[in-house]
Design a protein around this motif. Sequence first.
Motif, short mmCIF file in Angstrom:
data_model
loop_
_atom_site.label_atom_id
_atom_site.label_comp_id
_atom_site.label_asym_id
_atom_site.label_seq_id
_atom_site.Cartn_x
_atom_site.Cartn_y
_atom_site.Cartn_z
N UNK A 1 20.63 -18.38 -31.40
CA UNK A 1 21.08 -19.70 -31.85
C UNK A 1 20.83 -19.85 -33.36
N UNK A 2 21.73 -20.53 -34.03
CA UNK A 2 21.51 -20.78 -35.46
C UNK A 2 20.38 -21.78 -35.65
N UNK A 3 19.84 -21.82 -36.87
CA UNK A 3 18.73 -22.73 -37.13
C UNK A 3 19.11 -24.19 -36.93
N UNK A 4 20.36 -24.50 -37.12
CA UNK A 4 20.79 -25.89 -36.97
C UNK A 4 21.28 -26.22 -35.58
N UNK A 5 20.91 -25.45 -34.54
CA UNK A 5 21.38 -25.69 -33.19
C UNK A 5 20.92 -27.06 -32.70
N UNK A 6 21.78 -27.71 -31.92
CA UNK A 6 21.46 -29.03 -31.39
C UNK A 6 20.53 -28.90 -30.19
N UNK A 7 19.98 -30.04 -29.80
CA UNK A 7 19.08 -30.05 -28.63
C UNK A 7 19.84 -29.63 -27.37
N UNK A 8 21.11 -30.03 -27.24
CA UNK A 8 21.92 -29.64 -26.08
C UNK A 8 22.09 -28.12 -26.03
N UNK A 9 22.40 -27.52 -27.20
CA UNK A 9 22.59 -26.06 -27.24
C UNK A 9 21.30 -25.33 -26.89
N UNK A 10 20.18 -25.82 -27.39
CA UNK A 10 18.90 -25.20 -27.06
C UNK A 10 18.59 -25.33 -25.57
N UNK A 11 18.94 -26.48 -24.99
CA UNK A 11 18.71 -26.67 -23.55
C UNK A 11 19.55 -25.72 -22.73
N UNK A 12 20.82 -25.52 -23.15
CA UNK A 12 21.70 -24.57 -22.43
C UNK A 12 21.14 -23.16 -22.52
N UNK A 13 20.69 -22.78 -23.71
CA UNK A 13 20.15 -21.43 -23.90
C UNK A 13 18.89 -21.23 -23.04
N UNK A 14 18.05 -22.26 -22.97
CA UNK A 14 16.83 -22.15 -22.17
C UNK A 14 17.16 -22.04 -20.69
N UNK A 15 18.17 -22.79 -20.23
CA UNK A 15 18.58 -22.72 -18.82
C UNK A 15 19.13 -21.34 -18.49
N UNK A 16 19.97 -20.82 -19.36
CA UNK A 16 20.52 -19.48 -19.13
C UNK A 16 19.40 -18.44 -19.06
N UNK A 17 18.39 -18.61 -19.90
CA UNK A 17 17.27 -17.67 -19.89
C UNK A 17 16.52 -17.70 -18.57
N UNK A 18 16.29 -18.92 -18.04
CA UNK A 18 15.58 -19.02 -16.76
C UNK A 18 16.41 -18.42 -15.63
N UNK A 19 17.72 -18.59 -15.68
CA UNK A 19 18.58 -17.97 -14.67
C UNK A 19 18.49 -16.45 -14.74
N UNK A 20 18.42 -15.92 -15.95
CA UNK A 20 18.25 -14.48 -16.11
C UNK A 20 16.92 -14.02 -15.50
N UNK A 21 15.88 -14.84 -15.69
CA UNK A 21 14.57 -14.50 -15.10
C UNK A 21 14.67 -14.46 -13.58
N UNK A 22 15.35 -15.44 -12.98
CA UNK A 22 15.49 -15.47 -11.53
C UNK A 22 16.28 -14.27 -11.04
N UNK A 23 17.28 -13.86 -11.80
CA UNK A 23 18.07 -12.68 -11.42
C UNK A 23 17.21 -11.43 -11.43
N UNK A 24 16.35 -11.32 -12.44
CA UNK A 24 15.46 -10.16 -12.50
C UNK A 24 14.50 -10.16 -11.32
N UNK A 25 14.00 -11.34 -10.94
CA UNK A 25 13.10 -11.43 -9.80
C UNK A 25 13.82 -11.07 -8.51
N UNK A 26 15.07 -11.52 -8.36
CA UNK A 26 15.84 -11.20 -7.16
C UNK A 26 16.06 -9.70 -7.04
N UNK A 27 16.34 -9.06 -8.17
CA UNK A 27 16.54 -7.62 -8.14
C UNK A 27 15.25 -6.90 -7.78
N UNK A 28 14.12 -7.40 -8.27
CA UNK A 28 12.83 -6.78 -7.94
C UNK A 28 12.52 -6.92 -6.46
N UNK A 29 12.82 -8.10 -5.89
CA UNK A 29 12.60 -8.31 -4.46
C UNK A 29 13.50 -7.41 -3.64
N UNK A 30 14.76 -7.29 -4.05
CA UNK A 30 15.70 -6.42 -3.34
C UNK A 30 15.21 -4.98 -3.33
#
Length: 228
Positions: A11-40
């Motif tokens: 994200x650029x330095x001037x990213x809005x709060x909405x953009x930061x929230x979207x990026x954080x949500x996508x990151x948590x989804x990636x974490x859950x995907x990694x956990x699902x793969x580990x469980x599998x």
Amino acid sequence: MADPVKRVNLLPQGATAREKAHADTDGRLDDRLAEARAITARKDPTTCPVDLLPYLAWERSVDVWDPAWPEAVKRAVITAAPTVHAYKGTAYAVKTALAALQVQADVTEWWQANPQGQPYTFSQPYTFSVVAHARSPIYGHVLLDARLIKVVFATVMRTKPLSRAFDLTVAANMPGALGAAGIGVARSTVRVPVYADNSEAFASTLGAAGVAVARSMVRVAMVSPPDV
């Protein structure tokens, strides 16, 4: 929980709060995907960590389990468990369960015998027979010993039709010396055959001991190796 996925913040330095929230949500989804793969991976007998195999065996309701088995045998037994349970009570289930132990089984029903046998009676309590050929040692360097015989017998007991009695022969084909120890089993006759080119050489290398139990006996017989 799996470790969070390491990612670069694009994200650029001037990213809005909405953009930061979207990026954080996508990151948590990636974490859950990694956990699902580990469980599998942990649910797969071929990739499950060795120390978790007993728990996976419990989850898949493996009937016969020995911590002393080699890793490959443990994975094979767990892999075969769903099929064994799906066909339990059939000759196919008996063969599949023993195959996971690197044991080739020939199952003959009473009506397949020549001459034809008869259903269960008090005078003739064997309604099917199993000839189990050990193909590879699973306990150290000994191909056939008391532990293997016990495991084979227990496996047949847990996969056969509940009301059926049987005659079990456990065989091993190996060029060197072979040690065999008798075990006690209820309401079955266990024969422990070995293949040898010379009966005198066989007698000098084989030691067998029987344990007396009601209606059980251990015999040593000379048989010809089966066709591969």
